[in-house]
Every structure is written in C-alpha cells, then in structure tokens.
Scaffold this active site. Structure first.
Site, mmCIF file in Angstrom:
data_model
loop_
_atom_site.group_PDB
_atom_site.id
_atom_site.type_symbol
_atom_site.label_atom_id
_atom_site.label_comp_id
_atom_site.label_asym_id
_atom_site.label_seq_id
_atom_site.Cartn_x
_atom_site.Cartn_y
_atom_site.Cartn_z
ATOM 1 N N SER A 168 -10.692 -1.566 -7.139
ATOM 2 C CA SER A 168 -11.946 -1.564 -7.905
ATOM 3 C C SER A 168 -12.584 -2.941 -7.990
ATOM 4 C CB SER A 168 -11.689 -1.015 -9.314
ATOM 5 O OG SER A 168 -11.410 0.369 -9.264
ATOM 6 N N GLY A 182 1.511 -8.964 3.063
ATOM 7 C CA GLY A 182 0.746 -10.117 2.593
ATOM 8 C C GLY A 182 -0.749 -9.951 2.639
ATOM 9 N N ILE A 238 1.764 2.720 4.180
ATOM 10 C CA ILE A 238 1.035 3.448 5.208
ATOM 11 C C ILE A 238 1.144 4.943 4.939
ATOM 12 C CG2 ILE A 238 0.779 3.861 7.670
ATOM 13 C CD1 ILE A 238 0.114 0.971 6.593
ATOM 14 N N GLY A 252 -3.599 -6.896 1.594
ATOM 15 C CA GLY A 252 -4.055 -5.568 1.232
ATOM 16 C C GLY A 252 -5.556 -5.502 1.411
ATOM 17 N N ARG A 263 -15.025 5.813 2.298
ATOM 18 C CA ARG A 263 -14.955 5.436 0.880
ATOM 19 C C ARG A 263 -15.669 6.434 -0.030
ATOM 20 N NH1 ARG A 263 -15.259 -1.039 1.535
ATOM 21 N NH2 ARG A 263 -13.016 -1.454 1.276
ATOM 22 N N GLU A 290 -7.984 1.922 -0.201
ATOM 23 C CA GLU A 290 -9.276 1.762 0.485
ATOM 24 C C GLU A 290 -10.200 0.799 -0.257
ATOM 25 O OE1 GLU A 290 -11.245 5.091 2.321
ATOM 26 O OE2 GLU A 290 -9.402 6.267 2.295
ATOM 27 N N LEU A 304 -3.264 -0.324 8.277
ATOM 28 C CA LEU A 304 -4.036 -1.551 8.062
ATOM 29 C C LEU A 304 -3.312 -2.493 7.100
ATOM 30 C CD1 LEU A 304 -6.691 -3.135 8.515
ATOM 31 C CD2 LEU A 304 -7.678 -1.834 6.610
ATOM 32 N N GLU A 319 -0.732 -4.705 4.930
ATOM 33 C CA GLU A 319 0.497 -5.439 5.221
ATOM 34 C C GLU A 319 1.090 -6.004 3.933
ATOM 35 O OE1 GLU A 319 -0.828 -6.969 9.689
ATOM 36 O OE2 GLU A 319 -0.099 -8.410 8.204
#
Length: 376
Positions: free
Chosen positions: A361, A125, A153, A127, A237, A358, A121, A123
C-alpha cells in the site's frame, strides 16, 4: 448480493452475462476443501479450465473488466479459487503481452487448466524495489545461465512453468533486467522451502543454480524486464482490487445476515442506529472501491497505453477499504467473528496479504504521488 453495479456504464452486456454465468457456476462448485492446498489448487485450475473460465486469463488482448469481474466473483465464493484463477493470468502475463508465437504455446495449456503458471519476481532482498533484483542471467554460448533466489512465489512447487526476472546487465538498476520463460522441470531449479501463510496459498522459496535456458527463453528484448514487469502489473493490479472487492461484498452480506438475525436488547441488532451506521459505512467503502476498480479496468480496455495511476489507486483503496469492511463484519459478529471456520474469520485472514503483494500500500502511494508530481 447487490448486483446493481453491473448496470454502470463501465460494462457491456457480455460482461453482465459473464458475471451471471460465473456466479451460477461458482455457487455450485465452490468453496472447495482447503485441507490439502496443493491438491485444491490443482483441482481448481483443472475445473476452472474445464468450465472455460481460464480462457479469459491470457492472450494477446486482455479484457481487464472481465478479469476483474471474474476475480471479484470467485473471491466472494472462495479465496483459493480467486488465487488459482489470478495466477494463471499473472503468471503468463508477460507471455500474453510480450511473448513470441512459440512462447504463447504455453497459453494453450494454462488457459485450459492443463498447466499451472507462476510469476517469479520477488527476492529475499527485493520485494517492491524491483530494481534491486540480484538473480543473474549471463550469456553462455547461444543461451543463458541463471543463478539466484526467488521467494514468496505463488504456485511455487506446483507450477509447470514460471516467468522469472533476472539481471542481464545492460545497465544499472531497473534498466538491466530481463524476463525469461522457465519450465519447472529445468535442471538447477529447486524448491528449497514451502512457505505457510495465514490464508492457504501455495508459496515457495526457489533457488536457481546454474539453470541453463536456450536463447528463445528470453521474453521480449534483453534489458526490457522492468518494463515488462511493470506493464504486467499495470494490467493485473486492478484485479487485485477486484478480489478485495469480492471479499468485502461477502463480508457485508455476512454482516447483514448477522444483524438481522441476532437479537440484542430485545430487538434485532439491525434496529440499532449505530449498527445501521456501520452497515452504511461498509456499503459506502464498497461502492467507492468498485468505482475505482472498474474505472481503471475500463480505461485500459478503452485503449489507454498505461494506467499506472488508475491501477495504483484501485489497488490501494480497494484493499485498504476491504480490510476495514471485513474488520467491521468481524466486530458485528462478535465472539463468533473470531471463531476459526466462520466465513468472516476466513475473510479476515484472506484480505491481509492483498495489501502487500503486487506492490504494498505504501508503494502505491508513492506511485500515485510521483505520477501526479511528474504531470504537474
């Protein structure tokens, strides 16, 4: 370790049995040698599959409490084992929840340890801002052609299959993304850099140059990629919080051992009231984190369609609290706490990334605030 939390009403007997059985297995099998990270991860996936633990990592129905208990237990024993398990679930999360019967054929391999999965997911440019995804997928004939780059990744370079997100252009921003199933041997997919980080994990920067995929590589519908990604993260998560919880519990155990054995001013450190205060603070943070993690997991398992707020709270608080608990454990260990090779030093390196991946914060705070404001 204090296992009293397993008596909480969030759990059923099958969860308690799972935690006990996995703890026994992990005590005999972990930790592994991290010297060759790729080989260690391959071995861990194979062993977790042989032990039957990966059967919980995918399927049409995901039991989030089981996922959390497994990640917490593995993290307490070996951070790399937690990583290996987690990526089998996250990597195939989109297939578990949205895949076709043919695509779910990969689950037969990832759930037995015969194949390693990756979730592509992030990249260079984009996140946390998934809507800025620049990788493209254009229709050509009866298939798709993908171009772009992905970075940081997990399992990059050792995965057998990736779920990759690309812009298909149905709309602007987040509404124009789609998800694809990408076997690692597909021509045009290259690993351009292996990324070394402070804790040993296999990470890579990937480049896609004219990668051709058949029409049936599309997961779900075209344009539904953002919804798929967010749904997968909703499910996983809380498990990041659970991994942080495992690290924190191990840190508390190590701190208790240290202060009971270490002499200071003619008595064990544990007799000092300030030290007792630190132990109390650590235990308090751990229990508060556990309540948030297992509330989120229980809520999803009880049928809630979305747990965006609960998952964000669990991930945010548990990872931040674990950082504080581990830092305090290092402090109580003194000079030995920063000595490379000690458990608390290892935990200190392991925990930091969990506050970023993921959803960092600060992004979790935005998610929580927007959820509250929208419902006000």
């Amino acid at each position: 370790m204090d296992r009293s939390f397993l008596d909480w009403p969030f759990f059923e007997d099958r969860h308690r049995e799972l935690a006990a059985a996995l703890d026994e297995w992990a005590g005999a099998a972990l930790p592994v040698d991290h010297g060759d990270v790729d080989a260690a991860c391959r071995g861990l996936v194979r062993d977790l599959g042989a032990g039957g633990w990966l059967r919980h990592s995918g399927g049409e129905v995901l039991d989030i409490r089981s996922l959390c208990l497994i990640r917490e237990t593995l993290a307490r024993h070996d951070g790399l084992a937690d990583f290996a398990f987690a990526m089998q679930g996250l990597g195939m999360g989109a297939v578990s929840l949205f895949g076709t019967a043919a695509q779910r054929g990969w689950l037969e391999r990832t759930r037995t340890g015969a194949a390693i999965s990756g979730f592509a997911l992030t990249e260079p440019g984009s996140g946390s801002d998934v809507a800025r995804t620049a990788t493209t997928a254009r229709r050509e004939g009866d298939g798709w052609v993908l171009d772009g780059e992905k970075t940081y990744i997990s399992n990059g370079g050792i995965a057998d299959v990736y779920v990759i997100f690309a812009r298909t252009g149905e709309a602007q921003g987040a509404r124009g993304l789609s998800a694809f199933l990408l076997p690692a041997e597909t021509p045009g997919l290259r690993v351009v850099e292996r990324i070394e980080v402070m804790a040993p994990h296999p990470l890579a920067h990937l480049r896609l140059e004219g990668v051709r995929l058949p029409a049936d590589a599309l997961i779900g519908e075209a344009g539904s990629g953002f919804r798929i990604a967010m749904t997968v993260l909703d499910h996983f998560r809380p498990t990041v919080g659970a991994a942080a919880l495992g690290f924190a519990r191990r840190a508390l155990d190590e701190a208790v051992i240290r202060v009971r054995e270490r002499q200071l001013f003619g008595a064990p450190m544990a007799e000092l009231q300030m030290v007792q205060g630190h132990i109390a603070d650590m235990a308090l943070k751990i229990d508060a984190a556990a309540l948030l993690v297992y509330r989120a997991a229980w809520t999803k398992d009880m049928g809630a369609p979305r747990i965006t707020r609960e998952a964000a709270m669990a991930k945010l608080y548990a990872t931040e609290a674990a950082q504080q608990v581990i830092d305090q454990a290092v402090q109580l260990w003194g000079g030995d706490g920063v000595r490379r090779g000690t458990m608390v030093e290892s935990l200190y390196r392991e925990i930091r990334a969990l506050r970023i991946y993921e959803g960092a914060s600060d992004v979790q705070k935005l998610i929580i605030a927007r959820n509250i404001l929208e419902g006000a």
